[in-house]
Scaffold this active site. Structure first.
Site, PDB file in Angstrom:
ATOM      1  N   LYS A   1       0.834  -1.217   0.000  1.00  0.00           N
ATOM      2  CA  LYS A   1       0.000   0.000   0.000  1.00  0.00           C
ATOM      3  C   LYS A   1       0.866   1.264   0.000  1.00  0.00           C
ATOM      4  CE  LYS A   1      -1.990  -1.099   3.891  1.00  0.00           C
ATOM      5  NZ  LYS A   1      -1.305  -2.364   4.154  1.00  0.00           N
TER       6      LYS A   1
ATOM      7  N   ARG B   1      -9.146   1.337   9.290  1.00  0.00           N
ATOM      8  CA  ARG B   1      -8.720  -0.041   9.541  1.00  0.00           C
ATOM      9  C   ARG B   1      -9.798  -0.863  10.222  1.00  0.00           C
ATOM     10  NH1 ARG B   1      -3.255   0.500   8.970  1.00  0.00           N
ATOM     11  NH2 ARG B   1      -1.893  -1.091   9.646  1.00  0.00           N
TER      12      ARG B   1
ATOM     13  N   ARG C   1      11.771  -5.501   3.986  1.00  0.00           N
ATOM     14  CA  ARG C   1      11.502  -4.063   3.840  1.00  0.00           C
ATOM     15  C   ARG C   1      12.521  -3.208   4.596  1.00  0.00           C
ATOM     16  NH1 ARG C   1       5.774  -1.798   5.197  1.00  0.00           N
ATOM     17  NH2 ARG C   1       6.042  -3.027   7.085  1.00  0.00           N
TER      18      ARG C   1
ATOM     19  N   ARG D   1      11.794  -1.817  10.330  1.00  0.00           N
ATOM     20  CA  ARG D   1      10.768  -1.506  11.321  1.00  0.00           C
ATOM     21  C   ARG D   1      10.693  -2.592  12.396  1.00  0.00           C
ATOM     22  NH1 ARG D   1       5.461   0.188   7.978  1.00  0.00           N
ATOM     23  NH2 ARG D   1       4.513  -1.155   9.535  1.00  0.00           N
TER      24      ARG D   1
ATOM     25  N   ARG E   1      -0.031  -8.947  13.335  1.00  0.00           N
ATOM     26  CA  ARG E   1      -0.602  -7.962  12.405  1.00  0.00           C
ATOM     27  C   ARG E   1      -1.518  -8.629  11.383  1.00  0.00           C
ATOM     28  NH1 ARG E   1       4.634  -5.446  10.198  1.00  0.00           N
ATOM     29  NH2 ARG E   1       3.323  -4.155   8.869  1.00  0.00           N
TER      30      ARG E   1
HETATM   31  P1  AP5 Z   1       4.887  -1.505   1.657  1.00  0.00           P
HETATM   32  O1  AP5 Z   1       4.529  -0.622   0.502  1.00  0.00           O
HETATM   33  O2  AP5 Z   1       5.648  -0.914   2.781  1.00  0.00           O
HETATM   34  O3  AP5 Z   1       3.597  -2.279   2.202  1.00  0.00           O
HETATM   35  P2  AP5 Z   1       2.377  -1.768   3.071  1.00  0.00           P
HETATM   36  O4  AP5 Z   1       1.152  -2.447   2.573  1.00  0.00           O
HETATM   37  O5  AP5 Z   1       2.348  -0.262   3.122  1.00  0.00           O
HETATM   38  O6  AP5 Z   1       2.791  -2.384   4.452  1.00  0.00           O
HETATM   39  P3  AP5 Z   1       2.744  -1.824   5.933  1.00  0.00           P
HETATM   40  O7  AP5 Z   1       3.428  -2.850   6.776  1.00  0.00           O
HETATM   41  O8  AP5 Z   1       3.267  -0.423   6.021  1.00  0.00           O
HETATM   42  O9  AP5 Z   1       1.259  -1.835   6.227  1.00  0.00           O
HETATM   43  P4  AP5 Z   1       0.672  -1.881   7.579  1.00  0.00           P
HETATM   44  O10 AP5 Z   1      -0.722  -1.622   7.162  1.00  0.00           O
HETATM   45  O11 AP5 Z   1       0.891  -3.057   8.432  1.00  0.00           O
HETATM   46  O12 AP5 Z   1       1.489  -0.763   8.414  1.00  0.00           O
HETATM   47  P5  AP5 Z   1       1.132   0.693   8.889  1.00  0.00           P
HETATM   48  O13 AP5 Z   1       2.363   1.478   8.853  1.00  0.00           O
HETATM   49  O14 AP5 Z   1      -0.084   1.224   8.211  1.00  0.00           O
HETATM   50  O15 AP5 Z   1       5.681  -2.763   1.034  1.00  0.00           O
HETATM   51  C1  AP5 Z   1       6.222  -3.772   1.859  1.00  0.00           C
HETATM   52  C2  AP5 Z   1       7.577  -4.239   1.262  1.00  0.00           C
HETATM   53  O16 AP5 Z   1       7.333  -4.856  -0.018  1.00  0.00           O
HETATM   54  C3  AP5 Z   1       8.566  -3.099   0.974  1.00  0.00           C
HETATM   55  O17 AP5 Z   1       9.861  -3.526   1.248  1.00  0.00           O
HETATM   56  C4  AP5 Z   1       8.395  -2.805  -0.532  1.00  0.00           C
HETATM   57  O18 AP5 Z   1       9.589  -2.303  -1.113  1.00  0.00           O
HETATM   58  C5  AP5 Z   1       8.077  -4.200  -1.055  1.00  0.00           C
HETATM   59  N1  AP5 Z   1       7.207  -4.141  -2.220  1.00  0.00           N
HETATM   60  C6  AP5 Z   1       6.158  -3.314  -2.412  1.00  0.00           C
HETATM   61  N2  AP5 Z   1       5.587  -3.544  -3.616  1.00  0.00           N
HETATM   62  C7  AP5 Z   1       6.298  -4.570  -4.176  1.00  0.00           C
HETATM   63  C8  AP5 Z   1       6.186  -5.276  -5.414  1.00  0.00           C
HETATM   64  N3  AP5 Z   1       5.257  -4.980  -6.311  1.00  0.00           N
HETATM   65  N4  AP5 Z   1       7.080  -6.271  -5.656  1.00  0.00           N
HETATM   66  C9  AP5 Z   1       8.044  -6.585  -4.745  1.00  0.00           C
HETATM   67  N5  AP5 Z   1       8.206  -5.943  -3.557  1.00  0.00           N
HETATM   68  C10 AP5 Z   1       7.329  -4.943  -3.278  1.00  0.00           C
HETATM   69  O19 AP5 Z   1       0.695   0.419  10.405  1.00  0.00           O
HETATM   70  C11 AP5 Z   1       1.599  -0.024  11.381  1.00  0.00           C
HETATM   71  C12 AP5 Z   1       0.900  -0.159  12.711  1.00  0.00           C
HETATM   72  O20 AP5 Z   1       0.363   1.123  13.118  1.00  0.00           O
HETATM   73  C13 AP5 Z   1      -0.303  -1.095  12.753  1.00  0.00           C
HETATM   74  O21 AP5 Z   1       0.091  -2.436  12.946  1.00  0.00           O
HETATM   75  C14 AP5 Z   1      -1.083  -0.513  13.932  1.00  0.00           C
HETATM   76  O22 AP5 Z   1      -0.518  -0.913  15.151  1.00  0.00           O
HETATM   77  C15 AP5 Z   1      -0.878   0.970  13.785  1.00  0.00           C
HETATM   78  N6  AP5 Z   1      -1.914   1.631  12.982  1.00  0.00           N
HETATM   79  C16 AP5 Z   1      -1.715   2.357  11.858  1.00  0.00           C
HETATM   80  N7  AP5 Z   1      -2.863   2.810  11.368  1.00  0.00           N
HETATM   81  C17 AP5 Z   1      -3.834   2.348  12.200  1.00  0.00           C
HETATM   82  C18 AP5 Z   1      -5.245   2.471  12.197  1.00  0.00           C
HETATM   83  N8  AP5 Z   1      -5.900   3.170  11.244  1.00  0.00           N
HETATM   84  N9  AP5 Z   1      -5.935   1.864  13.200  1.00  0.00           N
HETATM   85  C19 AP5 Z   1      -5.306   1.174  14.169  1.00  0.00           C
HETATM   86  N10 AP5 Z   1      -3.970   1.019  14.218  1.00  0.00           N
HETATM   87  C20 AP5 Z   1      -3.236   1.601  13.236  1.00  0.00           C
END
Ligand code: AP5
Length: 254
Positions: A43, A122, A161, A194, A205
């Site tokens: 994402k 979420r 990542r 991270r 997660r």
């Molecule tokens: P990346 O683009 O980083 O993936 P992502 O879907 O953004 O993954 P996240 O882990 O950031 O999502 P998340 O939803 O768990 O974390 P968030 O920060 O929102 O890609 C991942 C890897 O793959 C990278 O290395 C990239 O280079 C590689 N890649 C990408 N595309 C590729 C492709 N096509 N081919 C090959 N490789 C590829 O949330 C973290 C924490 O915050 C949560 O666990 C929670 O505790 C809290 N939080 C955040 N928002 C909320 C909310 N709204 N409600 C409650 N808790 C929340």
């Protein structure tokens, strides 16, 4: 023609009173997108590419929490300290804390350039709060993109990542390596792994996603907004797929 803009999330990350150094241009028909999908599906990567293409604000609640967690201890509210603990364990932060933070920054959501929400909403509760805010402002969503990928590939993406500590750009040690090891291509910042990309936190997660976030797929499907996208292939291929599908979607523009 779309003019690529440099992603500027500094203000969103600094807090409610900060302003962007360069505001995105006003658009006659702004895009208002939500990106759904399991942790690690890509994402954040797609949000960066879509931001450049569509000129909307990229808002990541995960990035805001991580930025808040780096503030000095005395600058953090009790709710924010508790939020950091939830994140470390891989659990969702409570809706009340998330909404408080998003509401403080609602100017970003209401901005005339549109938005790309990454990691929010979420839960159904968060989606309802967003719906009310947008309804009050007479704004509507363009589409809700749901990225789909098998779990084995998700785990592989998360464990490789690396993220820039300054501009938050995302890399992968094998699939999207930086030109210089551990150095961000975009701003020269240091890349780090991270804390919640450890195996135990990844498991929690993915469970939290199945329990709380996956029901959002049905929620937005019922509203006629869902655009499912296969998240396999290169980031550029997935971007092209996304652009094609959202343009053809129920509220497709351009
Ligand atoms: P990346 O683009 O980083 O993936 P992502 O879907 O953004 O993954 P996240 O882990 O950031 O999502 P998340 O939803 O768990 O974390 P968030 O920060 O929102 O890609 C991942 C890897 O793959 C990278 O290395 C990239 O280079 C590689 N890649 C990408 N595309 C590729 C492709 N096509 N081919 C090959 N490789 C590829 O949330 C973290 C924490 O915050 C949560 O666990 C929670 O505790 C809290 N939080 C955040 N928002 C909320 C909310 N709204 N409600 C409650 N808790 C929340």
């Amino acid at each position: 023609m779309n003019v690529p803009i440099k992603s500027d999330r500094a203000a969103w990350l600094q807090g409610p009173s900060a302003e962007c150094s360069t505001l995105p241009a006003e658009r006659a028909r702004p895009w208002r997108l939500i990106l759904l999908g399991a942790p690690g599906v890509g994402k954040g990567t797609q949000a960066e590419l879509l931001t450049e293409r569509l000129g909307a604000c990229h808002l990541s609640t995960g990035d805001v929490f991580r930025a808040a967690g780096k503030r000095r201890d005395c600058e953090q509210s009790p709710a924010m300290k508790a939020a950091m603990e939830y994140m470390r364990r891989g659990e969702l932060v409570p809706d009340s804390t998330v909404w408080e933070m998003v509401r403080e920054r609602s100017n970003c959501i209401l901005h005339c350039s549109g938005f790309i929400l990454d990691g929010f909403p979420r839960t159904i509760g968060q989606a309802e709060s967003l719906r009310k805010l947008m309804e009050n402002e007479k704004l509507s969503l363009s589409a809700v993109v749901n990225y789909e990928l098998p779990v084995s590939e998700i785990v592989q993406r998360l464990s490789g990542r690396r993220t820039c500590e300054k501009c938050k750009s995302v890399f992968h040690v094998k699939d999207r390596p930086p030109k210089i090891e551990s150095v961000c291509d975009r701003c020269g910042g240091r890349l780090f792994q991270r804390e919640d990309d450890r195996p135990q936190a990844i498991k929690v997660r993915l469970e939290a996603y199945d329990q709380s976030t996956a029901p959002l797929i049905r929620f937005y499907e019922n509203l006629g907004l869902l655009v499912p996208i296969v998240a396999q292939g290169s980031p550029e291929e997935i971007l092209a797929r996304t652009m094609e599908k959202i343009a053809a979607g129920p509220q497709g523009q351009e």
